[in-house]
Design an enzyme around this catalytic site. Structure first.
Site, PDB file in Angstrom:
ATOM      1  CE  LYS A  49      -3.990  -2.371   1.983  1.00  0.00           C
ATOM      2  NZ  LYS A  49      -3.618  -3.554   1.723  1.00  0.00           N
ATOM      3  CE  LYS A  72      -6.666   0.969   0.505  1.00  0.00           C
ATOM      4  NZ  LYS A  72      -6.973   0.432  -1.098  1.00  0.00           N
ATOM      5  NE  ARG A  98      -3.712  -7.279  -8.703  1.00  0.00           N
ATOM      6  CZ  ARG A  98      -3.430  -8.081  -7.579  1.00  0.00           C
ATOM      7  NH1 ARG A  98      -2.919  -9.416  -7.810  1.00  0.00           N
ATOM      8  NH2 ARG A  98      -3.792  -7.826  -6.520  1.00  0.00           N
ATOM      9  NE  ARG A 105      -9.109  -7.614  -8.180  1.00  0.00           N
ATOM     10  CZ  ARG A 105      -8.091  -7.142  -7.509  1.00  0.00           C
ATOM     11  NH1 ARG A 105      -7.357  -8.073  -6.600  1.00  0.00           N
ATOM     12  NH2 ARG A 105      -7.479  -5.967  -7.614  1.00  0.00           N
ATOM     13  NE  ARG A 163     -14.942  -6.602   2.217  1.00  0.00           N
ATOM     14  CZ  ARG A 163     -14.829  -7.665   3.234  1.00  0.00           C
ATOM     15  NH1 ARG A 163     -13.784  -7.805   3.822  1.00  0.00           N
ATOM     16  NH2 ARG A 163     -16.022  -8.094   3.403  1.00  0.00           N
ATOM     17  CG  ASP A 197      -4.737  -4.019  -7.145  1.00  0.00           C
ATOM     18  OD1 ASP A 197      -4.854  -5.110  -7.855  1.00  0.00           O
ATOM     19  OD2 ASP A 197      -5.009  -4.578  -5.941  1.00  0.00           O
ATOM     20  CD  GLU A 242      -4.247  -2.532  -1.770  1.00  0.00           C
ATOM     21  OE1 GLU A 242      -3.236  -3.687  -1.801  1.00  0.00           O
ATOM     22  OE2 GLU A 242      -5.145  -2.458  -1.112  1.00  0.00           O
ATOM     23  CG  ASN A 287      -1.343  -5.798  -4.551  1.00  0.00           C
ATOM     24  OD1 ASN A 287      -1.370  -6.197  -3.537  1.00  0.00           O
ATOM     25  ND2 ASN A 287      -2.083  -5.425  -5.452  1.00  0.00           N
TER      26      ASN A 287
END
Length: 318
Positions: free
Chosen positions: A126, A161, A211, A226, A234, A274, A282, A284
């Site tokens: 993050k 978060k 993603r 997603r 979410r 993301d 984000e 990742n």
């Protein structure tokens, strides 16, 4: 033929119908490479010696159940492998951190590790966003309840978060009415002792939290959107989101292509970027996923793209 060590969670825990590491291993074996596996707990070092691991030499059976056999186990110097894939799933806890140091020592001894251990430490998933703030939604990282309340007063609709969450864990939305903001702050910042990420809510989440896969400095041509289901905010698959593969948009490509070579040059062979709308939320790097979902829905061979990039990287001197 290359000797490849996969450092991951126990193989017996893999959900092979969707597991990205499984798909990597399947493609590596298809190309004739030899596979070994271990967990971070099997890494060790002592003075006067090199970093070693107790590994399982494995062969995939071609099935989804009973999908591997262990041919034998032995203790091996990590530098004796041609490549080490660090695929331990989050959380990035103390033991993960220590494993990166052991792997970095193995690098000093000649091992090739992907993603590079230092890069894993330097890009917490993050907080790595801070370097690329021009592509991010309005974002605040703080321990301060007062600062979070001021951010909410400014943006009116926010997402909160934890910095160490995964799979959508601990994500909250607070809308204009501020309902439960105080309780959520107390839960996440633990009385001001823990930092929290707060972002402006992006209504584009209705179309999915996308993603994007950056592999060897290039961007895969498909993404996995997603999409939140029901009243859920979410989109994470682990939180019940629906994964829908779709072509990479020109707008998303422009952002991804700006980041991909920068991150690849730091030793990040695989990055899961993301994006909601055209904003990066984000970055990742520990164990990015979604290979199989994209391949199954579009036919694009993501594992092959990854192994192409790995094989190319191994041809370049460290």
């Amino acid at each position: 033929m290359k000797q490849i060590l996969v450092v991951a969670d126990p193989l017996s825990s893999f959900k092979t119908y969707k597991d990205t590491t499984f798909s990597m291993m399947r493609e590596l074996q298809r190309r004739g490479h030899a596979l070994a596996a271990c967990e971070p707990q099997h890494l060790q070092w002592r003075t006067g010696q090199v970093v070693t691991a107790q590994v399982q030499r494995v062969r995939l059976t071609g099935a989804l159940d009973d999908w591997y056999t262990v041919e034998h186990e032995d203790e091996v110097a990590l530098k004796d492998f041609d490549a080490i894939l660090m695929r331990k799933d989050p959380p990035f806890d103390s033991e993960f951190f220590y494993a990166t140091h052991l792997l970095e020592q193995a690098e000093r001894e000649g091992a090739r590790v992907f993603n590079r251990p230092r890069a894993l430490r330097d890009h917490p998933e993050k907080l790595a966003l801070m370097e690329f703030g021009q592509y991010a939604p309005p974002t605040l990282v703080t321990r301060s309840a007062k600062a979070i309340r001021a951010f909410h007063a400014e943006h009116r609709d926010i997402i909160l978060k934890p910095l160490d969450g995964m799979g959508g864990m601990g994500i909250f939305r607070v809308t204009d009415n501020g309902m439960n903001l105080g309780s959520i702050i107390e839960t996440l910042n633990r009385g001001g002792t823990t930092s929290v990420m707060v972002q402006g809510y992006l209504p584009e989440i209705a179309a999915g939290d996308k993603r994007l896969l950056l592999i060897g400095g290039k961007v895969a041509p498909y993404v996995l959107a997603r999409i939140p289901q029901g009243n859920e905010v979410r989109g994470n698959l682990a939180a019940g989101g629906k994964g829908v593969a779709q072509p990479l948009s020109d707008e998303n490509r422009a952002v991804a292509e700006a980041l991909a070579p920068v991150l690849a040059a730091r030793g990040l062979l695989l990055v899961g970027l993301d994006m909601i709308g055209n904003k990066v939320t984000e970055i990742n790097v520990t164990s990015p996923t979604c290979f199989q979902e994209i391949q199954q829905q579009t036919g694009f061979d993501v594992p092959a793209m990854f192994v192409d990039a790995l094989e190319a990287a191994l041809k370049v001197p460290a």
